[in-house]
Scaffold this active site. Sequence first.
Site, PDB file in Angstrom:
ATOM      1  N   TRP A 131      58.379  83.497  21.779  1.00  0.00           N
ATOM      2  CA  TRP A 131      57.005  82.817  21.860  1.00  0.00           C
ATOM      3  C   TRP A 131      56.581  82.584  23.134  1.00  0.00           C
ATOM      4  O   TRP A 131      55.385  82.660  23.396  1.00  0.00           O
ATOM      5  CB  TRP A 131      57.424  81.243  21.085  1.00  0.00           C
ATOM      6  N   PHE A 132      57.611  82.345  24.233  1.00  0.00           N
ATOM      7  CA  PHE A 132      57.064  82.051  25.403  1.00  0.00           C
ATOM      8  C   PHE A 132      56.603  83.375  26.249  1.00  0.00           C
ATOM      9  O   PHE A 132      55.736  83.206  27.168  1.00  0.00           O
ATOM     10  CB  PHE A 132      58.106  81.469  26.254  1.00  0.00           C
TER      11      PHE A 132
ATOM     12  N   ARG B 151      51.533  84.565  26.979  1.00  0.00           N
ATOM     13  CA  ARG B 151      51.133  83.810  28.594  1.00  0.00           C
ATOM     14  C   ARG B 151      49.863  83.180  28.390  1.00  0.00           C
ATOM     15  O   ARG B 151      49.786  82.403  29.012  1.00  0.00           O
ATOM     16  CB  ARG B 151      50.964  85.046  29.456  1.00  0.00           C
TER      17      ARG B 151
ATOM     18  N   GLU C 182      58.604  72.172  27.570  1.00  0.00           N
ATOM     19  CA  GLU C 182      59.767  72.234  26.646  1.00  0.00           C
ATOM     20  C   GLU C 182      60.730  71.257  27.051  1.00  0.00           C
ATOM     21  O   GLU C 182      60.819  70.721  28.301  1.00  0.00           O
ATOM     22  CB  GLU C 182      60.477  73.596  27.219  1.00  0.00           C
TER      23      GLU C 182
ATOM     24  N   SER D  18      64.101  69.529  28.180  1.00  0.00           N
ATOM     25  CA  SER D  18      64.853  69.934  29.266  1.00  0.00           C
ATOM     26  C   SER D  18      66.501  69.649  29.183  1.00  0.00           C
ATOM     27  O   SER D  18      66.828  68.610  29.096  1.00  0.00           O
ATOM     28  CB  SER D  18      64.365  69.352  30.637  1.00  0.00           C
TER      29      SER D  18
ATOM     30  N   ARG E  15      75.178  73.244  30.311  1.00  0.00           N
ATOM     31  CA  ARG E  15      74.612  74.017  29.116  1.00  0.00           C
ATOM     32  C   ARG E  15      74.828  75.717  29.128  1.00  0.00           C
ATOM     33  O   ARG E  15      74.450  76.205  28.298  1.00  0.00           O
ATOM     34  CB  ARG E  15      72.979  73.902  29.277  1.00  0.00           C
TER      35      ARG E  15
ATOM     36  N   ASN F 155      44.347  78.464  22.471  1.00  0.00           N
ATOM     37  CA  ASN F 155      43.067  78.666  21.696  1.00  0.00           C
ATOM     38  C   ASN F 155      43.043  79.657  20.737  1.00  0.00           C
ATOM     39  O   ASN F 155      43.990  80.552  20.667  1.00  0.00           O
ATOM     40  CB  ASN F 155      41.955  78.852  22.747  1.00  0.00           C
TER      41      ASN F 155
ATOM     42  N   ARG G  13      41.634  82.460  20.010  1.00  0.00           N
ATOM     43  CA  ARG G  13      41.673  84.014  20.486  1.00  0.00           C
ATOM     44  C   ARG G  13      43.113  84.278  20.689  1.00  0.00           C
ATOM     45  O   ARG G  13      43.801  85.433  20.303  1.00  0.00           O
ATOM     46  CB  ARG G  13      40.771  84.208  21.669  1.00  0.00           C
TER      47      ARG G  13
ATOM     48  N   ARG H  53      53.334  88.382  15.505  1.00  0.00           N
ATOM     49  CA  ARG H  53      54.502  87.639  15.108  1.00  0.00           C
ATOM     50  C   ARG H  53      54.567  87.444  13.718  1.00  0.00           C
ATOM     51  O   ARG H  53      55.460  87.006  13.082  1.00  0.00           O
ATOM     52  CB  ARG H  53      54.543  86.442  15.939  1.00  0.00           C
TER      53      ARG H  53
HETATM   54  C1  LIG Z   1      57.842  93.288  17.739  1.00  0.00           C
HETATM   55  C2  LIG Z   1      57.772  93.095  19.131  1.00  0.00           C
HETATM   56  C3  LIG Z   1      58.580  93.379  20.006  1.00  0.00           C
HETATM   57  C4  LIG Z   1      58.740  93.239  21.611  1.00  0.00           C
HETATM   58  N1  LIG Z   1      59.627  93.818  21.969  1.00  0.00           N
HETATM   59  C5  LIG Z   1      59.872  93.538  23.557  1.00  0.00           C
HETATM   60  C6  LIG Z   1      60.805  94.329  24.353  1.00  0.00           C
HETATM   61  O1  LIG Z   1      61.557  94.817  23.873  1.00  0.00           O
HETATM   62  N2  LIG Z   1      60.768  93.789  25.544  1.00  0.00           N
HETATM   63  C7  LIG Z   1      59.928  92.882  26.202  1.00  0.00           C
HETATM   64  O2  LIG Z   1      59.833  92.526  27.263  1.00  0.00           O
HETATM   65  N3  LIG Z   1      58.728  92.493  25.399  1.00  0.00           N
HETATM   66  C8  LIG Z   1      58.972  92.667  24.113  1.00  0.00           C
HETATM   67  N4  LIG Z   1      57.806  92.351  23.207  1.00  0.00           N
HETATM   68  C9  LIG Z   1      56.890  91.309  24.061  1.00  0.00           C
HETATM   69  C10 LIG Z   1      55.621  91.561  23.977  1.00  0.00           C
HETATM   70  O3  LIG Z   1      55.666  92.894  25.106  1.00  0.00           O
HETATM   71  C11 LIG Z   1      54.599  90.809  24.591  1.00  0.00           C
HETATM   72  O4  LIG Z   1      54.900  90.157  25.807  1.00  0.00           O
HETATM   73  C12 LIG Z   1      54.326  89.730  23.814  1.00  0.00           C
HETATM   74  O5  LIG Z   1      54.091  90.201  22.200  1.00  0.00           O
HETATM   75  C13 LIG Z   1      52.943  88.796  24.110  1.00  0.00           C
HETATM   76  O6  LIG Z   1      51.795  89.559  23.732  1.00  0.00           O
HETATM   77  P1  LIG Z   1      50.524  89.512  24.808  1.00  0.00           P
HETATM   78  O7  LIG Z   1      50.809  89.970  25.998  1.00  0.00           O
HETATM   79  O8  LIG Z   1      49.590  90.409  24.038  1.00  0.00           O
HETATM   80  O9  LIG Z   1      50.227  88.136  24.720  1.00  0.00           O
HETATM   81  P2  LIG Z   1      49.694  87.028  25.805  1.00  0.00           P
HETATM   82  O10 LIG Z   1      50.572  87.079  27.134  1.00  0.00           O
HETATM   83  O11 LIG Z   1      49.505  85.800  25.095  1.00  0.00           O
HETATM   84  O12 LIG Z   1      48.358  87.683  26.363  1.00  0.00           O
HETATM   85  C14 LIG Z   1      47.228  87.780  25.300  1.00  0.00           C
HETATM   86  C15 LIG Z   1      46.227  88.868  25.921  1.00  0.00           C
HETATM   87  O13 LIG Z   1      45.895  88.609  27.098  1.00  0.00           O
HETATM   88  C16 LIG Z   1      45.719  89.831  27.696  1.00  0.00           C
HETATM   89  N5  LIG Z   1      46.578  89.500  29.020  1.00  0.00           N
HETATM   90  C17 LIG Z   1      47.465  88.674  29.263  1.00  0.00           C
HETATM   91  N6  LIG Z   1      48.186  88.827  30.522  1.00  0.00           N
HETATM   92  C18 LIG Z   1      47.705  89.821  31.047  1.00  0.00           C
HETATM   93  C19 LIG Z   1      47.780  90.685  32.089  1.00  0.00           C
HETATM   94  N7  LIG Z   1      48.779  90.173  33.222  1.00  0.00           N
HETATM   95  N8  LIG Z   1      47.121  91.784  32.494  1.00  0.00           N
HETATM   96  C20 LIG Z   1      46.139  92.142  31.317  1.00  0.00           C
HETATM   97  N9  LIG Z   1      46.090  91.496  30.218  1.00  0.00           N
HETATM   98  C21 LIG Z   1      46.729  90.254  30.079  1.00  0.00           C
HETATM   99  C22 LIG Z   1      46.193  90.719  26.822  1.00  0.00           C
HETATM  100  O14 LIG Z   1      45.087  91.284  26.501  1.00  0.00           O
HETATM  101  C23 LIG Z   1      47.008  90.277  25.842  1.00  0.00           C
HETATM  102  O15 LIG Z   1      47.019  90.919  24.588  1.00  0.00           O
HETATM  103  C24 LIG Z   1      57.900  92.350  21.938  1.00  0.00           C
HETATM  104  C25 LIG Z   1      56.604  91.736  21.248  1.00  0.00           C
HETATM  105  C26 LIG Z   1      56.597  91.899  19.792  1.00  0.00           C
HETATM  106  C27 LIG Z   1      55.620  91.605  18.858  1.00  0.00           C
END
Ligand SMILES: Cc1cc2nc3c(=O)[nH]c(=O)nc-3n(C[C@H](O)[C@H](O)[C@H](O)COP(=O)(O)OP(=O)(O)OC[C@H]3O[C@@H](n4cnc5c(N)ncnc54)[C@H](O)[C@@H]3O)c2cc1C
Length: 226
Positions: free
Chosen positions: A78-79, A82, A88, A90, A160, A176, A178, A187
């Site tokens: 979940w975390f 970003r 969370e 502690s 812990r 939000n 979006r 998810r």
């Molecule tokens: C099925 C599955 C398997 C996964 N396996 C792995 C794994 O093996 N290892 C691993 O490390 N992670 C893994 N993840 C986590 C994945 O890589 C993402 O970190 C996580 O799903 C968060 O997605 P997000 O970045 O789209 O979301 P958010 O962080 O909420 O970001 C939302 C949107 O904001 C934009 N954004 C946010 N930050 C940035 C940035 N720095 N630069 C540019 N655009 C940005 C992007 O458009 C992004 O889609 C997995 C996720 C899923 C669903």
Amino acid sequence: VEDDFNFASGFVILDSSMADDLSVVNSARVSFAKRSETLDQAAIGLINFLMRERHGTPFEHNSFRFHIKCPIFVAREWFRHRIGSFNEFSARYSEVPNEFFSPLLEDVRKQTGKPGSYTFEKMNLSDAEKAKKIIEENNTSAYESYLELLEMGVAKELARSVLPVSMYTQFYWTVNARALMNFLSLRTAESAQVDIRKYAKDVERIFESQMPITHEAWIKNGRIAP
Ligand SMILES: Cc1cc2nc3c(=O)[nH]c(=O)nc-3n(C[C@H](O)[C@H](O)[C@H](O)COP(=O)(O)OP(=O)(O)OC[C@H]3O[C@@H](n4cnc5c(N)ncnc54)[C@H](O)[C@@H]3O)c2cc1C
């Protein structure tokens, strides 16, 4: 009341929200110095247009504050999202309660295949029962070690370290629509781990109840966030 949150297993609670479909319409219409008071057909059409054309920012003028309790291995996934704010429980400051995740028998699964194309199959009942027992025994013995360390006077922040990722945690998450749709796309998908998928489905039900037109437009758009 704080005690109401000490359920033995996880939960998703909508603590508060400032979210409705009209905010999407009006944050788009401000471009033309216009404002609507009702969600008429034109307004619904506009939400669908914004979703389809991926004009994402009008979906950001709202906010959902969730209170969530889940195992640490779910919270870690979940975390990774970003765009949102987290606070969370502690385990440095508070003693961890004896609350650990144990899978339903029907969720004990085998993993086959390669990274990127794993398939998961149910285990037969006797293996599932054995696996569940091992998980629960490990939870119990880890918690006993934790209490022993605390009794010796070891700081909570170090004690812990013996606890498994099946331990429950709780957090506040403000997000939000979006970013929420992005979370739900990833998810609630079949490719997501079944344990976070269950929480995500609860989050989706809450999202749908607050922003039904946006939710519907997101479904029509293939469950892809704008
Ligand atoms: C099925 C599955 C398997 C996964 N396996 C792995 C794994 O093996 N290892 C691993 O490390 N992670 C893994 N993840 C986590 C994945 O890589 C993402 O970190 C996580 O799903 C968060 O997605 P997000 O970045 O789209 O979301 P958010 O962080 O909420 O970001 C939302 C949107 O904001 C934009 N954004 C946010 N930050 C940035 C940035 N720095 N630069 C540019 N655009 C940005 C992007 O458009 C992004 O889609 C997995 C996720 C899923 C669903």
